[in-house]
Motif scaffolding. Structure first.
Motif, PDB file in Angstrom:
ATOM      1  N   MET A   1       0.836  -1.196   0.000  1.00  0.00           N
ATOM      2  CA  MET A   1       0.000   0.000   0.000  1.00  0.00           C
ATOM      3  C   MET A   1       0.875   1.251   0.000  1.00  0.00           C
ATOM      4  SD  MET A   1      -3.149  -0.860   2.594  1.00  0.00           S
ATOM      5  CE  MET A   1      -4.255  -2.232   2.278  1.00  0.00           C
ATOM      6  N   ASN A   2       0.455   2.279  -0.692  1.00  0.00           N
ATOM      7  CA  ASN A   2       1.253   3.488  -0.740  1.00  0.00           C
ATOM      8  C   ASN A   2       1.012   4.342   0.501  1.00  0.00           C
ATOM      9  OD1 ASN A   2      -1.016   5.308  -1.131  1.00  0.00           O
ATOM     10  ND2 ASN A   2      -1.122   4.537  -3.227  1.00  0.00           N
ATOM     11  N   LEU A   3       1.804   5.410   0.594  1.00  0.00           N
ATOM     12  CA  LEU A   3       1.757   6.247   1.795  1.00  0.00           C
ATOM     13  C   LEU A   3       0.429   6.975   1.949  1.00  0.00           C
ATOM     14  CD1 LEU A   3       5.361   7.748   1.722  1.00  0.00           C
ATOM     15  CD2 LEU A   3       4.495   5.955   3.228  1.00  0.00           C
ATOM     16  N   GLN A   4      -0.326   7.097   0.876  1.00  0.00           N
ATOM     17  CA  GLN A   4      -1.561   7.866   0.932  1.00  0.00           C
ATOM     18  C   GLN A   4      -2.778   7.018   1.316  1.00  0.00           C
ATOM     19  OE1 GLN A   4      -1.426  11.225   0.645  1.00  0.00           O
ATOM     20  NE2 GLN A   4       0.761  10.808   0.570  1.00  0.00           N
ATOM     21  N   GLU A 156      -7.151   2.935  -0.926  1.00  0.00           N
ATOM     22  CA  GLU A 156      -5.911   3.191  -1.659  1.00  0.00           C
ATOM     23  C   GLU A 156      -6.064   4.318  -2.677  1.00  0.00           C
ATOM     24  OE1 GLU A 156      -3.705  -0.314  -2.884  1.00  0.00           O
ATOM     25  OE2 GLU A 156      -4.927  -1.527  -1.531  1.00  0.00           O
ATOM     26  N   LYS A 157      -7.282   4.789  -2.865  1.00  0.00           N
ATOM     27  CA  LYS A 157      -7.529   5.940  -3.739  1.00  0.00           C
ATOM     28  C   LYS A 157      -7.733   7.210  -2.910  1.00  0.00           C
ATOM     29  CE  LYS A 157      -9.737   3.247  -7.423  1.00  0.00           C
ATOM     30  NZ  LYS A 157     -10.912   3.162  -8.336  1.00  0.00           N
ATOM     31  N   GLN A 158      -7.236   7.196  -1.671  1.00  0.00           N
ATOM     32  CA  GLN A 158      -7.376   8.332  -0.753  1.00  0.00           C
ATOM     33  C   GLN A 158      -8.842   8.631  -0.446  1.00  0.00           C
ATOM     34  OE1 GLN A 158      -4.180  11.130  -2.577  1.00  0.00           O
ATOM     35  NE2 GLN A 158      -4.544  11.859  -0.503  1.00  0.00           N
ATOM     36  N   ILE A 159      -9.626   7.569  -0.297  1.00  0.00           N
ATOM     37  CA  ILE A 159     -11.024   7.723   0.108  1.00  0.00           C
ATOM     38  C   ILE A 159     -11.161   7.208   1.532  1.00  0.00           C
ATOM     39  CG2 ILE A 159     -13.392   6.957  -0.339  1.00  0.00           C
ATOM     40  CD1 ILE A 159     -12.573   6.931  -3.351  1.00  0.00           C
ATOM     41  N   LEU A 160     -11.712   8.033   2.391  1.00  0.00           N
ATOM     42  CA  LEU A 160     -11.863   7.712   3.806  1.00  0.00           C
ATOM     43  C   LEU A 160     -13.196   7.007   4.026  1.00  0.00           C
ATOM     44  CD1 LEU A 160     -10.676   8.056   6.687  1.00  0.00           C
ATOM     45  CD2 LEU A 160     -11.911  10.239   6.812  1.00  0.00           C
ATOM     46  N   LEU A 161     -13.159   5.814   4.617  1.00  0.00           N
ATOM     47  CA  LEU A 161     -14.360   5.026   4.889  1.00  0.00           C
ATOM     48  C   LEU A 161     -14.691   5.113   6.368  1.00  0.00           C
ATOM     49  CD1 LEU A 161     -13.493   1.799   2.821  1.00  0.00           C
ATOM     50  CD2 LEU A 161     -14.716   3.847   2.061  1.00  0.00           C
ATOM     51  N   ILE A 162     -15.953   5.451   6.684  1.00  0.00           N
ATOM     52  CA  ILE A 162     -16.371   5.660   8.069  1.00  0.00           C
ATOM     53  C   ILE A 162     -17.657   4.904   8.354  1.00  0.00           C
ATOM     54  CG2 ILE A 162     -17.162   7.358   9.770  1.00  0.00           C
ATOM     55  CD1 ILE A 162     -15.498   9.470   8.324  1.00  0.00           C
ATOM     56  N   GLY A 163     -17.665   4.175   9.464  1.00  0.00           N
ATOM     57  CA  GLY A 163     -18.903   3.671  10.051  1.00  0.00           C
ATOM     58  C   GLY A 163     -19.256   4.582  11.207  1.00  0.00           C
ATOM     59  N   SER A 164     -20.420   5.214  11.162  1.00  0.00           N
ATOM     60  CA  SER A 164     -20.808   6.198  12.178  1.00  0.00           C
ATOM     61  C   SER A 164     -21.960   5.656  13.007  1.00  0.00           C
ATOM     62  CB  SER A 164     -21.219   7.516  11.495  1.00  0.00           C
ATOM     63  OG  SER A 164     -21.652   8.462  12.451  1.00  0.00           O
ATOM     64  N   GLY A 165     -21.687   5.385  14.273  1.00  0.00           N
ATOM     65  CA  GLY A 165     -22.703   4.853  15.179  1.00  0.00           C
ATOM     66  C   GLY A 165     -22.379   5.228  16.606  1.00  0.00           C
ATOM     67  N   SER A 166     -22.298   4.223  17.488  1.00  0.00           N
ATOM     68  CA  SER A 166     -21.915   4.466  18.874  1.00  0.00           C
ATOM     69  C   SER A 166     -21.563   3.131  19.517  1.00  0.00           C
ATOM     70  CB  SER A 166     -23.062   5.131  19.642  1.00  0.00           C
ATOM     71  OG  SER A 166     -22.595   5.675  20.854  1.00  0.00           O
ATOM     72  N   ILE A 167     -20.460   3.093  20.259  1.00  0.00           N
ATOM     73  CA  ILE A 167     -20.040   1.830  20.852  1.00  0.00           C
ATOM     74  C   ILE A 167     -21.032   1.374  21.930  1.00  0.00           C
ATOM     75  CG2 ILE A 167     -18.478   2.931  22.522  1.00  0.00           C
ATOM     76  CD1 ILE A 167     -18.043  -0.480  20.713  1.00  0.00           C
ATOM     77  N   THR A 168     -21.693   2.294  22.602  1.00  0.00           N
ATOM     78  CA  THR A 168     -22.852   1.959  23.453  1.00  0.00           C
ATOM     79  C   THR A 168     -23.947   2.966  23.145  1.00  0.00           C
ATOM     80  OG1 THR A 168     -22.203   3.365  25.327  1.00  0.00           O
ATOM     81  CG2 THR A 168     -21.322   1.111  25.298  1.00  0.00           C
ATOM     82  N   HIS A 169     -25.216   2.542  23.268  1.00  0.00           N
ATOM     83  CA  HIS A 169     -26.293   3.456  22.848  1.00  0.00           C
ATOM     84  C   HIS A 169     -27.618   3.046  23.474  1.00  0.00           C
ATOM     85  CE1 HIS A 169     -29.013   5.618  19.972  1.00  0.00           C
ATOM     86  NE2 HIS A 169     -28.033   6.503  20.045  1.00  0.00           N
ATOM     87  N   ASN A 170     -27.735   3.282  24.781  1.00  0.00           N
ATOM     88  CA  ASN A 170     -29.015   3.081  25.460  1.00  0.00           C
ATOM     89  C   ASN A 170     -29.453   4.437  26.008  1.00  0.00           C
ATOM     90  OD1 ASN A 170     -31.187   2.496  27.129  1.00  0.00           O
ATOM     91  ND2 ASN A 170     -30.318   0.576  27.870  1.00  0.00           N
ATOM     92  N   LEU A 171     -30.238   5.164  25.220  1.00  0.00           N
ATOM     93  CA  LEU A 171     -30.594   6.548  25.568  1.00  0.00           C
ATOM     94  C   LEU A 171     -31.438   6.620  26.830  1.00  0.00           C
ATOM     95  CD1 LEU A 171     -31.350   8.033  22.032  1.00  0.00           C
ATOM     96  CD2 LEU A 171     -29.177   7.889  23.255  1.00  0.00           C
ATOM     97  N   ARG A 172     -32.172   5.554  27.145  1.00  0.00           N
ATOM     98  CA  ARG A 172     -33.034   5.578  28.334  1.00  0.00           C
ATOM     99  C   ARG A 172     -32.244   5.538  29.632  1.00  0.00           C
ATOM    100  NH1 ARG A 172     -38.243   1.674  26.877  1.00  0.00           N
ATOM    101  NH2 ARG A 172     -39.005   2.937  25.108  1.00  0.00           N
ATOM    102  N   GLU A 173     -31.003   5.085  29.568  1.00  0.00           N
ATOM    103  CA  GLU A 173     -30.216   4.942  30.795  1.00  0.00           C
ATOM    104  C   GLU A 173     -29.107   5.986  30.910  1.00  0.00           C
ATOM    105  OE1 GLU A 173     -29.716   1.551  32.930  1.00  0.00           O
ATOM    106  OE2 GLU A 173     -30.634   0.155  31.516  1.00  0.00           O
ATOM    107  N   LEU A 174     -29.184   7.041  30.116  1.00  0.00           N
ATOM    108  CA  LEU A 174     -28.161   8.080  30.198  1.00  0.00           C
ATOM    109  C   LEU A 174     -28.461   9.054  31.331  1.00  0.00           C
ATOM    110  CD1 LEU A 174     -27.520   8.955  26.441  1.00  0.00           C
ATOM    111  CD2 LEU A 174     -26.419   7.225  27.883  1.00  0.00           C
ATOM    112  N   ALA A 175     -27.394   9.650  31.856  1.00  0.00           N
ATOM    113  CA  ALA A 175     -27.525  10.668  32.905  1.00  0.00           C
ATOM    114  C   ALA A 175     -27.720  12.023  32.225  1.00  0.00           C
ATOM    115  CB  ALA A 175     -26.288  10.668  33.798  1.00  0.00           C
TER     116      ALA A 175
END
Length: 258
Positions: A1-4, A156-175
């Motif tokens: 893989m190249n540096l980019q 390898e074509k300088q395209i950034l791949l992102i999965g956008s979510g949350s490692i934990t996600h229980n909104l009812r139990e948030l402070a």
């Protein structure tokens, strides 16, 4: 893989308030972007585009969608005017079709906050084209992982791949009010298990999500965890970019896959 060659990322995007109150994760996202070569384009699978079939946004200039209610008025004034990239979207559709993962073009879908909120901190100038792909509700973890594998060569074509979510996600139990500094054991145990398995390259244990300790309590529904499967498919070398909790139990981790 190249540096980019760019990595794949999993980003916990948290509450919509991240746009106004970046806490620890906003600066972490900004530092991350400064340490990467500037992408030619960005592809995001968001927890907030659940679909019946796999879809790819072919819009030239998607609207900024404020897909939430009950937040301060200034949040609804934010725009993220990055263009789409129909040519890249067509390339993605072709790659998926070749891999027997047929997908549909969608030219009308606006850009949800799972896409624009983290990018607001990473690339505030909104000068990089962004293509969103959907999270098909009928697919299992292995299928979503395969989508990441199929699109991994785009790195390898300088395209950034992102999965956008949350490692934990229980909104009812948030402070939402009161002491938000105490992280419940069920949240930290879940997060630590996932990181341990990824660190030891036991991807199968994460894809076997139903056997992860406290999974139902951390993810009453799976849509915020599933983008991790996509990110896992993009690279075999795992590292933690950032780890913190917000409002007690809301994990704000960022993971990198090379």
């Amino acid at each position: 893989m190249n540096l980019q060659t760019l990595p794949g990322l999993f980003i916990s995007h948290g509450s919509p308030m991240l746009a106004l109150d970046p806490e620890q994760v906003g600066p972490a996202l900004n530092r991350l972007s400064l340490n990467l070569p500037k992408p030619q384009a960005i592809v995001v699978m968001s927890a907030h585009w659940e679909s019946n079939a796999l879809e790819v946004s072919t819009a030239i200039r998607p609207e900024t969608w404020h897909d939430f209610r009950g937040f301060p008025p200034e949040l609804y004034e934010i725009r993220y005017p990055a263009s789409g990239n129909p040519e890249l979207a067509e390339e993605i559709l072709h790659l998926l079709a070749e891999a027997h993962l047929p997908a549909h073009a969608n030219s009308t879908r606006p850009r949800d906050h799972g896409v624009w909120m983290p990018l607001l901190h990473m690339y505030p100038d909104a000068d990089i084209a962004v293509v969103e792909i959907s999270l098909p509700m009928h697919m299992n973890a292995d299928d979503i992982y395969k989508i990441g594998q199929v699109l991994a060569p785009l790195r390898e074509k300088q395209i950034l791949l992102i999965g956008s979510g949350s490692i934990t996600h229980n909104l009812r139990e948030l402070a939402w009010h009161g002491d938000a500094s105490q992280v419940p054991e069920w949240a930290s145990t879940f997060r630590n298990y996932v990181v341990n398995k990824l660190t030891h390259h036991d991807y199968d244990a994460v894809l076997d999500w139903s056997n992860i300790p406290f999974v139902q309590r951390n993810h009453p529904t799976l849509e915020h965890f599933a983008p991790l499967f996509f990110a896992m498919g993009t690279g075999s070398r795992f590292s933690v970019v950032h780890s913190s909790f917000s409002m007690g139990a809301l994990g704000m981790d960022i993971y990198r896959f090379d």
